[in-house]
Design a protein around this motif. Structure first.
Motif, PDB file in Angstrom:
ATOM      1  N   PRO A 227     -18.463   4.226   6.406  1.00  0.00           N
ATOM      2  CA  PRO A 227     -18.440   3.939   7.843  1.00  0.00           C
ATOM      3  C   PRO A 227     -19.075   2.594   8.142  1.00  0.00           C
ATOM      4  O   PRO A 227     -20.015   2.164   7.481  1.00  0.00           O
ATOM      5  CB  PRO A 227     -19.280   5.081   8.430  1.00  0.00           C
ATOM      6  CG  PRO A 227     -20.206   5.468   7.315  1.00  0.00           C
ATOM      7  CD  PRO A 227     -19.441   5.273   6.047  1.00  0.00           C
ATOM      8  N   GLY A 228     -18.529   1.898   9.121  1.00  0.00           N
ATOM      9  CA  GLY A 228     -19.168   0.693   9.615  1.00  0.00           C
ATOM     10  C   GLY A 228     -18.684  -0.611   9.025  1.00  0.00           C
ATOM     11  O   GLY A 228     -19.211  -1.671   9.357  1.00  0.00           O
ATOM     12  N   ILE A 229     -17.687  -0.582   8.130  1.00  0.00           N
ATOM     13  CA  ILE A 229     -17.161  -1.840   7.595  1.00  0.00           C
ATOM     14  C   ILE A 229     -15.759  -2.075   8.161  1.00  0.00           C
ATOM     15  O   ILE A 229     -15.067  -1.118   8.519  1.00  0.00           O
ATOM     16  CB  ILE A 229     -17.128  -1.858   6.054  1.00  0.00           C
ATOM     17  CG1 ILE A 229     -16.176  -0.789   5.503  1.00  0.00           C
ATOM     18  CG2 ILE A 229     -18.517  -1.670   5.486  1.00  0.00           C
ATOM     19  CD1 ILE A 229     -15.976  -0.885   4.003  1.00  0.00           C
ATOM     20  N   PRO A 230     -15.330  -3.325   8.256  1.00  0.00           N
ATOM     21  CA  PRO A 230     -13.999  -3.607   8.803  1.00  0.00           C
ATOM     22  C   PRO A 230     -12.911  -2.894   8.012  1.00  0.00           C
ATOM     23  O   PRO A 230     -13.005  -2.730   6.787  1.00  0.00           O
ATOM     24  CB  PRO A 230     -13.877  -5.127   8.659  1.00  0.00           C
ATOM     25  CG  PRO A 230     -15.280  -5.621   8.639  1.00  0.00           C
ATOM     26  CD  PRO A 230     -16.079  -4.562   7.950  1.00  0.00           C
ATOM     27  N   GLU A 231     -11.871  -2.481   8.698  1.00  0.00           N
ATOM     28  CA  GLU A 231     -10.794  -1.727   8.072  1.00  0.00           C
ATOM     29  C   GLU A 231     -10.124  -2.526   6.949  1.00  0.00           C
ATOM     30  O   GLU A 231      -9.777  -1.956   5.907  1.00  0.00           O
ATOM     31  CB  GLU A 231      -9.759  -1.341   9.129  1.00  0.00           C
ATOM     32  CG  GLU A 231      -8.552  -0.570   8.587  1.00  0.00           C
ATOM     33  CD  GLU A 231      -8.930   0.784   7.995  1.00  0.00           C
ATOM     34  OE1 GLU A 231      -8.125   1.326   7.214  1.00  0.00           O
ATOM     35  OE2 GLU A 231     -10.029   1.295   8.322  1.00  0.00           O
ATOM     36  N   GLU A 232      -9.966  -3.818   7.140  1.00  0.00           N
ATOM     37  CA  GLU A 232      -9.299  -4.616   6.105  1.00  0.00           C
ATOM     38  C   GLU A 232     -10.131  -4.657   4.820  1.00  0.00           C
ATOM     39  O   GLU A 232      -9.582  -4.598   3.720  1.00  0.00           O
ATOM     40  CB  GLU A 232      -9.047  -6.040   6.602  1.00  0.00           C
ATOM     41  CG  GLU A 232      -8.218  -6.868   5.618  1.00  0.00           C
ATOM     42  CD  GLU A 232      -7.851  -8.234   6.162  1.00  0.00           C
ATOM     43  OE1 GLU A 232      -7.352  -9.062   5.376  1.00  0.00           O
ATOM     44  OE2 GLU A 232      -8.062  -8.476   7.369  1.00  0.00           O
ATOM     45  N   LEU A 233     -11.458  -4.742   4.951  1.00  0.00           N
ATOM     46  CA  LEU A 233     -12.316  -4.721   3.763  1.00  0.00           C
ATOM     47  C   LEU A 233     -12.221  -3.373   3.069  1.00  0.00           C
ATOM     48  O   LEU A 233     -12.168  -3.294   1.834  1.00  0.00           O
ATOM     49  CB  LEU A 233     -13.761  -5.026   4.152  1.00  0.00           C
ATOM     50  CG  LEU A 233     -14.785  -4.988   3.011  1.00  0.00           C
ATOM     51  CD1 LEU A 233     -14.407  -5.960   1.908  1.00  0.00           C
ATOM     52  CD2 LEU A 233     -16.197  -5.279   3.549  1.00  0.00           C
ATOM     53  N   TRP A 234     -12.183  -2.296   3.866  1.00  0.00           N
ATOM     54  CA  TRP A 234     -12.057  -0.971   3.262  1.00  0.00           C
ATOM     55  C   TRP A 234     -10.731  -0.825   2.523  1.00  0.00           C
ATOM     56  O   TRP A 234     -10.683  -0.268   1.418  1.00  0.00           O
ATOM     57  CB  TRP A 234     -12.197   0.115   4.328  1.00  0.00           C
ATOM     58  CG  TRP A 234     -11.921   1.484   3.776  1.00  0.00           C
ATOM     59  CD1 TRP A 234     -10.899   2.308   4.104  1.00  0.00           C
ATOM     60  CD2 TRP A 234     -12.674   2.153   2.765  1.00  0.00           C
ATOM     61  NE1 TRP A 234     -10.952   3.463   3.357  1.00  0.00           N
ATOM     62  CE2 TRP A 234     -12.036   3.400   2.529  1.00  0.00           C
ATOM     63  CE3 TRP A 234     -13.812   1.833   2.037  1.00  0.00           C
ATOM     64  CZ2 TRP A 234     -12.506   4.312   1.594  1.00  0.00           C
ATOM     65  CZ3 TRP A 234     -14.278   2.740   1.087  1.00  0.00           C
ATOM     66  CH2 TRP A 234     -13.639   3.970   0.879  1.00  0.00           C
ATOM     67  N   GLN A 235      -9.669  -1.341   3.081  1.00  0.00           N
ATOM     68  CA  GLN A 235      -8.368  -1.254   2.427  1.00  0.00           C
ATOM     69  C   GLN A 235      -8.349  -2.052   1.126  1.00  0.00           C
ATOM     70  O   GLN A 235      -7.690  -1.657   0.159  1.00  0.00           O
ATOM     71  CB  GLN A 235      -7.262  -1.732   3.372  1.00  0.00           C
ATOM     72  CG  GLN A 235      -7.003  -0.796   4.544  1.00  0.00           C
ATOM     73  CD  GLN A 235      -6.702   0.637   4.104  1.00  0.00           C
ATOM     74  OE1 GLN A 235      -6.013   0.860   3.103  1.00  0.00           O
ATOM     75  NE2 GLN A 235      -7.225   1.608   4.845  1.00  0.00           N
ATOM     76  N   LEU A 236      -9.074  -3.171   1.091  1.00  0.00           N
ATOM     77  CA  LEU A 236      -9.208  -3.913  -0.167  1.00  0.00           C
ATOM     78  C   LEU A 236      -9.882  -3.060  -1.234  1.00  0.00           C
ATOM     79  O   LEU A 236      -9.450  -3.014  -2.395  1.00  0.00           O
ATOM     80  CB  LEU A 236     -10.032  -5.186   0.058  1.00  0.00           C
ATOM     81  CG  LEU A 236      -9.339  -6.407   0.629  1.00  0.00           C
ATOM     82  CD1 LEU A 236     -10.345  -7.534   0.829  1.00  0.00           C
ATOM     83  CD2 LEU A 236      -8.221  -6.864  -0.290  1.00  0.00           C
ATOM     84  N   LEU A 237     -10.955  -2.373  -0.838  1.00  0.00           N
ATOM     85  CA  LEU A 237     -11.657  -1.494  -1.776  1.00  0.00           C
ATOM     86  C   LEU A 237     -10.741  -0.386  -2.279  1.00  0.00           C
ATOM     87  O   LEU A 237     -10.679  -0.114  -3.482  1.00  0.00           O
ATOM     88  CB  LEU A 237     -12.890  -0.887  -1.097  1.00  0.00           C
ATOM     89  CG  LEU A 237     -14.216  -1.626  -1.255  1.00  0.00           C
ATOM     90  CD1 LEU A 237     -15.274  -0.974  -0.388  1.00  0.00           C
ATOM     91  CD2 LEU A 237     -14.652  -1.638  -2.707  1.00  0.00           C
ATOM     92  N   VAL A 238     -10.034   0.252  -1.360  1.00  0.00           N
ATOM     93  CA  VAL A 238      -9.149   1.354  -1.738  1.00  0.00           C
ATOM     94  C   VAL A 238      -8.072   0.873  -2.702  1.00  0.00           C
ATOM     95  O   VAL A 238      -7.770   1.537  -3.709  1.00  0.00           O
ATOM     96  CB  VAL A 238      -8.507   1.986  -0.481  1.00  0.00           C
ATOM     97  CG1 VAL A 238      -7.400   2.954  -0.869  1.00  0.00           C
ATOM     98  CG2 VAL A 238      -9.574   2.687   0.357  1.00  0.00           C
ATOM     99  N   GLN A 239      -7.500  -0.301  -2.430  1.00  0.00           N
ATOM    100  CA  GLN A 239      -6.440  -0.806  -3.295  1.00  0.00           C
ATOM    101  C   GLN A 239      -6.962  -1.112  -4.697  1.00  0.00           C
ATOM    102  O   GLN A 239      -6.288  -0.836  -5.692  1.00  0.00           O
ATOM    103  CB  GLN A 239      -5.824  -2.060  -2.679  1.00  0.00           C
ATOM    104  CG  GLN A 239      -4.629  -2.598  -3.469  1.00  0.00           C
ATOM    105  CD  GLN A 239      -3.907  -3.720  -2.750  1.00  0.00           C
ATOM    106  OE1 GLN A 239      -4.287  -4.121  -1.650  1.00  0.00           O
ATOM    107  NE2 GLN A 239      -2.854  -4.233  -3.364  1.00  0.00           N
ATOM    108  N   CYS A 240      -8.159  -1.657  -4.785  1.00  0.00           N
ATOM    109  CA  CYS A 240      -8.704  -2.020  -6.095  1.00  0.00           C
ATOM    110  C   CYS A 240      -9.290  -0.824  -6.833  1.00  0.00           C
ATOM    111  O   CYS A 240      -9.563  -0.910  -8.034  1.00  0.00           O
ATOM    112  CB  CYS A 240      -9.750  -3.111  -5.943  1.00  0.00           C
ATOM    113  SG  CYS A 240      -9.046  -4.681  -5.397  1.00  0.00           S
ATOM    114  N   LEU A 241      -9.486   0.294  -6.133  1.00  0.00           N
ATOM    115  CA  LEU A 241      -9.919   1.542  -6.777  1.00  0.00           C
ATOM    116  C   LEU A 241      -8.743   2.493  -6.986  1.00  0.00           C
ATOM    117  O   LEU A 241      -8.948   3.671  -7.282  1.00  0.00           O
ATOM    118  CB  LEU A 241     -10.990   2.235  -5.930  1.00  0.00           C
ATOM    119  CG  LEU A 241     -12.367   1.558  -5.910  1.00  0.00           C
ATOM    120  CD1 LEU A 241     -13.269   2.224  -4.879  1.00  0.00           C
ATOM    121  CD2 LEU A 241     -13.019   1.595  -7.290  1.00  0.00           C
ATOM    122  N   ALA A 242      -7.532   1.988  -6.870  1.00  0.00           N
ATOM    123  CA  ALA A 242      -6.348   2.832  -7.066  1.00  0.00           C
ATOM    124  C   ALA A 242      -6.318   3.374  -8.482  1.00  0.00           C
ATOM    125  O   ALA A 242      -6.733   2.704  -9.437  1.00  0.00           O
ATOM    126  CB  ALA A 242      -5.080   2.017  -6.787  1.00  0.00           C
TER     127      ALA A 242
END
Length: 408
Positions: free
Chosen positions: A235-250
């Motif tokens: 919680p609390g981080i920009p959505e685009e940064l979170w999506q970067l994390l999710v993509q790199c943890l695929a």
């Protein structure tokens, strides 16, 4: 005590010890250096020495502002050593343990530096294979970057690959650090550049949250989570940064970004993150895992030391002086991986609340059941006494009148 390393270097002072060897402060023809001296039993392994020599050209060719340059590889009798640039500073693990979690701007700036280093290494055909905070050095003499972050340099290139020889690990073993291992490594596939991206995304998650997305407990449980569970949102981080994390943890390596893409995308986030304080995240309770070893005792007034389960990188190694993080263990069978709990690694919950299914949660359920059972017995007993009181005869043989609590 000083000792000679080959004909050109002198090791003067121990800076640290690890499962694969000892790092010394040394001196060479061009000034101070860091010398990583591998353990004697490793140096006596002729197969490893051969791999060491084969890797010489690749390692010496890695030059980048965010890579700790390997100046020389020394093979001399029982000495097997990597001679590297000396970085005046500390490692990222030390800073993380001191601050618990970093402000997003500083965390992203540091990880972007490391992504640049990986981009250069991958372009040269070199996979690091052990990206983690211990292998990221912060140059305290370098200029401050976004969020006050010192320049970050990636070190220990080639060490995991050198140790990971067929003789030592065979096809049923894996080399790496449990918290940062990509799913394809756990499943026994060969390591490619994407494993470094997964590990670096794990490092970024840890810098932001204060814990890794799948860590905690027995190493086998950690490996299973990498394969079967999804990452919990921060919680609390920009959505685009979170999506970067999710993509790199695929889970699928092909879905992850390349290192150069990740570096560029992270730097695009820096203006948005300026001035943002560290996240307020509820850290998971590692004691909830029934396989987790109890935290060692700590001095009065200090928080208990949290250590994630791990074993040595090489058989017979002594624990690292700073942190036991390497592992060399059997690759889990497919049925073992499939047998773990699916879903989210750490479901969001109220602060202090136990995780459903954990040992604390089961104990709480048992306590509630016991409490309800005792209450039921008391109510039943009270009801029996009330019935006896209403129906029992008085001393004169007349029925005892029932009491009323209503107002007159």
């Amino acid at each position: 005590m000083a000792r000679k390393i080959g004909s050109r270097y002198t090791a003067n002072q121990i800076l640290g010890r690890g499962s694969a060897g000892t790092v010394w402060l040394g001196e060479g023809p061009e000034g101070p250096v860091a010398v990583k001296l591998l353990r004697e039993d490793l140096a006596s392994d002729q197969e490893l020495v051969g791999r060491f020599v084969q890797e010489r050209t690749a390692l010496l060719g890695l030059e980048h502002p965010h890579i700790v340059t390997v100046r020389d590889l020394v093979v001399d009798g029982n000495d097997l050593a990597l001679v590297m640039d000396l970085v005046r500073g500390t490692d990222l693990r030390t800073r993380l343990e001191r601050e618990r979690r970093l402000a997003p701007e500083a965390a992203v700036a540091i990880v972007a530096d490391v992504a640049d280093a990986l981009a250069a290494a991958h372009a040269a055909g070199v996979v690091h294979r052990d990206v983690k905070p211990e292998n990221v050095l912060l140059d305290m003499q370098g200029p401050l970057g976004p969020g006050g972050a010192h320049p970050a340099l990636l070190t220990d290139f080639g060490v995991a690959k050198l140790i990971d020889s067929p003789k030592r690990t065979r096809a049923t073993k894996i080399i790496g650090t449990p918290d940062y291992l990509a799913p394809e490594i756990v499943e026994g596939l060969p390591p490619r550049a994407a494993v470094d991206i997964y590990a670096l995304a794990t490092v970024l998650y840890e810098l932001l949250a204060g814990f890794t997305p799948f860590g905690g407990g027995h190493p086998g449980a950690v490996l299973r989570r990498h394969v079967t569970e999804t990452v919990v949102p921060l919680p609390g981080i920009p959505e685009e940064l979170w999506q970067l994390l999710v993509q790199c943890l695929a889970k699928a390596p092909a879905s992850r970004l390349r290192a150069s893409e990740l570096a560029a995308r992270l730097r695009e986030q820096l203006p948005i993150l300026a001035g943002m304080p560290p996240l307020d995240v509820d850290e998971p309770d590692l004691s909830e895992d029934p396989e987790e070893e109890p935290a060692p005792a700590s001095p009065a007034g200090e928080a208990p030391v949290r250590r994630r389960g791990a074993v040595s990188l090489v058989p017979g190694a002594r624990p690292d002086s700073n942190r036991d993080t390497h592992t060399s263990m059997r690759v889990p069978a497919p049925d073992e991986l499939a047998g773990g709990a699916h879903g989210t690694a750490r479901a969001p919950r109220a602060t202090g609340a136990p995780r459903p299914g954990s040992a604390r949660h089961r104990a709480a359920v048992r306590r509630r059941r016991i409490t309800l059972g005792v209450a039921g017995v008391v109510l039943a007993a009270a009801a029996g006494v009330g019935a006896w009181w209403a129906s029992a005869d008085g001393d004169d043989g007349a029925p005892r009148p029932a009491h009323s609590t209503s107002a007159p």
